[in-house]
Design a protein around this motif. Structure first.
Motif, PDB file in Angstrom:
ATOM      1  N   LYS A   1       3.150   6.802  -1.671  1.00 35.31           N
ATOM      2  CA  LYS A   1       2.691   5.971  -0.541  1.00 35.31           C
ATOM      3  C   LYS A   1       3.747   4.958  -0.112  1.00 35.31           C
ATOM      4  CE  LYS A   1      -2.148   6.192  -2.039  1.00 35.31           C
ATOM      5  NZ  LYS A   1      -3.313   5.397  -2.516  1.00 35.31           N
ATOM      6  N   TYR A   2       4.501   4.444  -1.072  1.00 37.32           N
ATOM      7  CA  TYR A   2       5.440   3.352  -0.800  1.00 37.32           C
ATOM      8  C   TYR A   2       6.811   3.720  -1.370  1.00 37.32           C
ATOM      9  CZ  TYR A   2       0.908   1.084  -0.309  1.00 37.32           C
ATOM     10  OH  TYR A   2      -0.386   0.786   0.041  1.00 37.32           O
ATOM     11  N   ASP A   3       7.496   4.622  -0.677  1.00 33.73           N
ATOM     12  CA  ASP A   3       8.751   5.133  -1.221  1.00 33.73           C
ATOM     13  C   ASP A   3       9.982   4.379  -0.716  1.00 33.73           C
ATOM     14  OD1 ASP A   3       8.658   6.092   1.359  1.00 33.73           O
ATOM     15  OD2 ASP A   3       9.244   8.140   0.852  1.00 33.73           O
ATOM     16  N   PHE A   4       9.779   3.355   0.135  1.00 31.17           N
ATOM     17  CA  PHE A   4      10.906   2.509   0.530  1.00 31.17           C
ATOM     18  C   PHE A   4      11.031   1.426  -0.532  1.00 31.17           C
ATOM     19  CE2 PHE A   4      12.920  -0.319   4.015  1.00 31.17           C
ATOM     20  CZ  PHE A   4      14.181   0.132   3.678  1.00 31.17           C
ATOM     21  N   LEU A   5      11.806   1.737  -1.561  1.00 31.37           N
ATOM     22  CA  LEU A   5      11.859   0.924  -2.769  1.00 31.37           C
ATOM     23  C   LEU A   5      12.513  -0.424  -2.520  1.00 31.37           C
ATOM     24  CD1 LEU A   5      13.085   3.798  -5.107  1.00 31.37           C
ATOM     25  CD2 LEU A   5      10.752   2.902  -4.967  1.00 31.37           C
ATOM     26  N   PHE A   6      12.055  -1.438  -3.251  1.00 31.84           N
ATOM     27  CA  PHE A   6      12.672  -2.756  -3.165  1.00 31.84           C
ATOM     28  C   PHE A   6      13.936  -2.742  -4.019  1.00 31.84           C
ATOM     29  CE2 PHE A   6      12.823  -7.289  -4.754  1.00 31.84           C
ATOM     30  CZ  PHE A   6      13.420  -7.771  -3.608  1.00 31.84           C
TER      31      PHE A   6
ATOM     32  N   ILE B   1       9.998   1.317   9.625  1.00 36.05           N
ATOM     33  CA  ILE B   1       8.583   1.061   9.345  1.00 36.05           C
ATOM     34  C   ILE B   1       7.697   2.047  10.106  1.00 36.05           C
ATOM     35  CG2 ILE B   1       6.702  -0.594   9.717  1.00 36.05           C
ATOM     36  CD1 ILE B   1       8.714  -2.831   9.028  1.00 36.05           C
ATOM     37  N   LYS B   2       7.995   2.253  11.388  1.00 35.99           N
ATOM     38  CA  LYS B   2       7.171   3.150  12.217  1.00 35.99           C
ATOM     39  C   LYS B   2       7.311   4.596  11.780  1.00 35.99           C
ATOM     40  CE  LYS B   2       6.264   0.923  16.615  1.00 35.99           C
ATOM     41  NZ  LYS B   2       6.339   1.087  18.090  1.00 35.99           N
ATOM     42  N   GLU B   3       8.523   5.034  11.528  1.00 37.49           N
ATOM     43  CA  GLU B   3       8.747   6.439  11.180  1.00 37.49           C
ATOM     44  C   GLU B   3       8.098   6.825   9.863  1.00 37.49           C
ATOM     45  OE1 GLU B   3      12.959   7.030  11.217  1.00 37.49           O
ATOM     46  OE2 GLU B   3      13.136   6.740  13.396  1.00 37.49           O
ATOM     47  N   ASN B   4       7.868   5.842   8.993  1.00 37.52           N
ATOM     48  CA  ASN B   4       7.312   6.134   7.668  1.00 37.52           C
ATOM     49  C   ASN B   4       5.916   5.559   7.452  1.00 37.52           C
ATOM     50  OD1 ASN B   4       9.811   7.375   6.182  1.00 37.52           O
ATOM     51  ND2 ASN B   4      10.593   5.598   7.286  1.00 37.52           N
ATOM     52  N   ASN B   5       5.327   5.038   8.537  1.00 32.49           N
ATOM     53  CA  ASN B   5       3.970   4.475   8.477  1.00 32.49           C
ATOM     54  C   ASN B   5       3.822   3.479   7.330  1.00 32.49           C
ATOM     55  OD1 ASN B   5       2.870   6.067  10.675  1.00 32.49           O
ATOM     56  ND2 ASN B   5       2.928   7.820   9.271  1.00 32.49           N
ATOM     57  N   LEU B   6       4.797   2.590   7.186  1.00 30.03           N
ATOM     58  CA  LEU B   6       4.770   1.603   6.117  1.00 30.03           C
ATOM     59  C   LEU B   6       3.860   0.441   6.495  1.00 30.03           C
ATOM     60  CD1 LEU B   6       8.610   1.484   5.337  1.00 30.03           C
ATOM     61  CD2 LEU B   6       6.853   2.758   4.097  1.00 30.03           C
ATOM     62  N   THR B   7       2.972   0.091   5.589  1.00 38.01           N
ATOM     63  CA  THR B   7       2.131  -1.085   5.805  1.00 38.01           C
ATOM     64  C   THR B   7       2.816  -2.295   5.176  1.00 38.01           C
ATOM     65  OG1 THR B   7       0.879  -0.644   3.780  1.00 38.01           O
ATOM     66  CG2 THR B   7       0.009   0.264   5.826  1.00 38.01           C
TER      67      THR B   7
END
Length: 303
Positions: free
Chosen positions: A178-183, A255-261
């Motif tokens: 769900k949250y693959d844009f890692l910090f 953010i938009k391309e990956n539907n990140l909340t």
């Protein structure tokens, strides 16, 4: 709350942040990442008292509050408890304002502070700094592994039972999906740390944020998926920057391309990661920048 056995004398306590527990033969205990302050440390102390376990040592794998926040509360129960962290982690743990200033890119504000900390914590002081290599505690040897990338001060702890506590190097698959844009604060260091763990001799890996303990085979699969996530975003950035754009526009597209909340804090976490990805590509000489119309634009270099 109860101790979950991993192997031998190595256990963990489930929670929002899973806490490692190593029991010495005399029933003294070493904790790895106690988690946030509040009810959890209180329940942990009650559990130890019921089991006649004496908390003596705490190791923090890195400098994020959801890992070290409970330290001061635990130490207030016994001033002789020794708290360990790497030198870089110590700096941020003892000065949490530095982290919020770093994330915002200047002096922090009430919006970010409210999201970073939901509790009024007492300050945490580190008694001893640790570095990569052998760490002897009470006559037992542990291995400290440098796992920079997520943060500058991140380390892993390997017990003699061949159980690895790797901090936030890896997250559970249910979260990663769900949250693959890692910090990440340093992409190159992070990729190197993934390689380090892949080559490390261990049997089990306890995730700080995840439902399951991974065996070596599953850990390698998880490492591959984390590496793929990094390269996914590197490729997105390369593609998007074929058209020159500034950081905020690029972040909006990611953010938009990956539907990140996201909330206020998570927006700045995403932004920090994006800057780290751009720095990595700049080091590879794949991108450049231009100053145009009162703006700073990055772009992918043509070959």
């Amino acid at each position: 709350m109860k101790l979950q056995e991993v192997f031998g004398n190595t256990y963990f306590v489930k929670g929002g942040t899973n806490t490692g527990v190593y029991l010495f033969e005399n029933n003294d205990a070493l904790l790895i990442d106690p988690g946030l302050s509040g009810l959890r440390p209180k329940k942990m102390l009650e559990m130890f008292e019921n089991e006649k376990i004496r908390l003596k040592y705490i190791i923090n794998t890195h400098e994020h509050e959801d890992h070290y926040g409970g330290c001061s509360q635990l130490k207030s129960s016994d001033g002789d408890i020794e708290i360990f962290a790497s030198e870089d982690a110590k700096l941020f743990i003892e000065r949490p304002d530095l982290f919020s200033n770093f994330i915002l890119g200047g002096r922090s504000n009430k919006f970010l502070i409210a999201k970073l900390s939901h509790r009024k914590n007492e300050s945490v002081l580190i008694d001893k700094t640790i570095s990569e290599g052998n760490l002897n505690i009470a006559g037992e040897d542990f291995e400290v592994i440098s796992l920079k990338g997520h943060t500058p001060g991140s380390v892993g702890i390997l017990t003699k039972d061949r159980v690895l506590f790797a901090g936030d190097l890896l997250i559970g698959e249910e979260t990663l999906s769900k949250y693959d844009f890692l910090f990440l604060q340093d992409v190159n260091e992070y990729l190197n740390s993934l390689n380090t763990v892949q080559l490390l001799d261990f049997d089990y890996l306890v995730l700080a944020h995840g439902k399951y303990v991974l065996d070596k085979h599953d850990a390698i699969i998880s490492i591959r998926k984390h590496r793929e996530a990094v390269h996914k975003y590197l490729n997105q950035i390369r593609e998007n920057l074929k058209t020159p754009m500034n950081i905020e526009t690029l972040l909006k597209k990611i953010i938009k391309e990956n539907n990140l909340t996201y909330n206020y804090k998570e927006y700045y976490f995403f932004r920090t990661s994006l800057v780290s990805f751009i720095s990595y590509l700049a080091d590879l000489d794949e991108i450049d920048y231009e100053l145009k119309d009162s703006d700073l634009l990055y772009y992918t270099k043509t070959k």
